[in-house]
Enzyme design. Sequence first.
Site, PDB file in Angstrom:
ATOM      1  N   ASP A 109      24.144  21.862  42.244  1.00  0.00           N
ATOM      2  CA  ASP A 109      23.654  22.604  43.419  1.00  0.00           C
ATOM      3  C   ASP A 109      22.704  21.685  44.190  1.00  0.00           C
ATOM      4  OD1 ASP A 109      23.610  26.006  43.818  1.00  0.00           O
ATOM      5  OD2 ASP A 109      22.285  24.820  45.110  1.00  0.00           O
ATOM      6  N   ASP A 142      25.196  17.665  46.554  1.00  0.00           N
ATOM      7  CA  ASP A 142      25.632  18.260  47.814  1.00  0.00           C
ATOM      8  C   ASP A 142      27.154  18.106  47.874  1.00  0.00           C
ATOM      9  OD1 ASP A 142      26.395  18.801  50.427  1.00  0.00           O
ATOM     10  OD2 ASP A 142      24.639  17.841  51.315  1.00  0.00           O
ATOM     11  N   VAL A 143      27.867  19.216  47.882  1.00  0.00           N
ATOM     12  CA  VAL A 143      29.340  19.155  47.785  1.00  0.00           C
ATOM     13  C   VAL A 143      29.992  18.496  48.999  1.00  0.00           C
ATOM     14  CG1 VAL A 143      29.604  21.121  46.217  1.00  0.00           C
ATOM     15  CG2 VAL A 143      29.646  21.509  48.708  1.00  0.00           C
ATOM     16  N   TYR A 196      33.487  31.536  59.238  1.00  0.00           N
ATOM     17  CA  TYR A 196      33.560  31.838  57.802  1.00  0.00           C
ATOM     18  C   TYR A 196      35.003  32.208  57.417  1.00  0.00           C
ATOM     19  CZ  TYR A 196      32.235  33.807  53.259  1.00  0.00           C
ATOM     20  OH  TYR A 196      32.127  34.059  51.914  1.00  0.00           O
ATOM     21  N   THR A 211      24.326  39.116  47.160  1.00  0.00           N
ATOM     22  CA  THR A 211      23.716  37.834  46.776  1.00  0.00           C
ATOM     23  C   THR A 211      22.978  37.286  47.994  1.00  0.00           C
ATOM     24  OG1 THR A 211      25.505  36.408  47.520  1.00  0.00           O
ATOM     25  CG2 THR A 211      25.710  37.299  45.283  1.00  0.00           C
TER      26      THR A 211
END
Length: 264
Positions: free
Chosen positions: A38, A64-65, A156, A193
């Site tokens: 993460d 960081d993806v 999104y 979440t």
Amino acid sequence: MANRFDGKVVCITGAAKGIGRQAALSFAAEGAMIIATDIETDAGKTLLADIAGRGGKASFAEHDVTSEDAWKAVIGDIRTLHGKLDVLINNAGIGMTGLIHEMDYDLWRKMMAVNVDGVFLGTKHALPLMRQAGSGNIINVSSVAGIRSTANFSCYCATKAAVKSFTKSTALECAEARDGIRVNSIHPGIISTAIWDTLIGTEESASSNMPRDATLAGMTGDAVPFGRTGTIQEIVNGMLFLASDEASYMTGAELVLDGGLTAG
Ligand code: NAD
């Protein structure tokens, strides 16, 4: 049912909070060695302590993806320390709303980078290590938004539809290669979440009239046939199933966990 993942190495992105965090706790509880990653290091360390406190095994990488170099480092470390990767859960994701004609291009590109590029990069770098072992399992976290589009959520929805489509291409490439790797997408409905904080306010937000949970419950009452939000564990249960041998004939599939939201 217990310990379905004894001896398995499981990497989960976006594991510091929310669905990813609970996935890390649940896979660890069933015997897996967790590599949690993460950008939020403090929360990642808290997760490690929680897993260790329950007798589980885990490590945490700040990751960081959107960075290919960071992916090379994470997968390289897994190769060196564990020699294999059984399960990759591409879970990290961000959300934002906005009308298309007002949307900032940099924000659009950021969401594409995290939600789509991150999944591509993780898959690209995990596949060679999985192929070396002749088996593997990739779970990409899409959304009901990848199935049904809504106004105000164009970016999104586009990212999550891309994840759904990329999942199927990956599954087909793996099937053609007969490499023993299964690849599926999971499509959560409305789950309380922190991803909702930027959209409807935080739990304690002073600017919000209602806390996040109450607001989501209100939205859900009308939209979701079950009349409630899903729990984080209900999504994680789907991940545990997809990663297990019980799903051995499942690849390129969409596991929808949404209380009926997309059924009508
Ligand atoms: P969350 O905000 O609680 O968790 C997301 C995690 O991703 C955070 O820990 C965050 O730090 C991490 N992250 C963000 N950007 C990152 C980056 N560049 N590199 C690495 N990590 C990064 O949200 P969540 O609800 O647990 O979301 C998990 C996944 O579930 C996301 O892909 C999200 O789109 C998807 N999802 C959530 C819902 C929902 O209602 N909560 C519904 C459908 C799909």
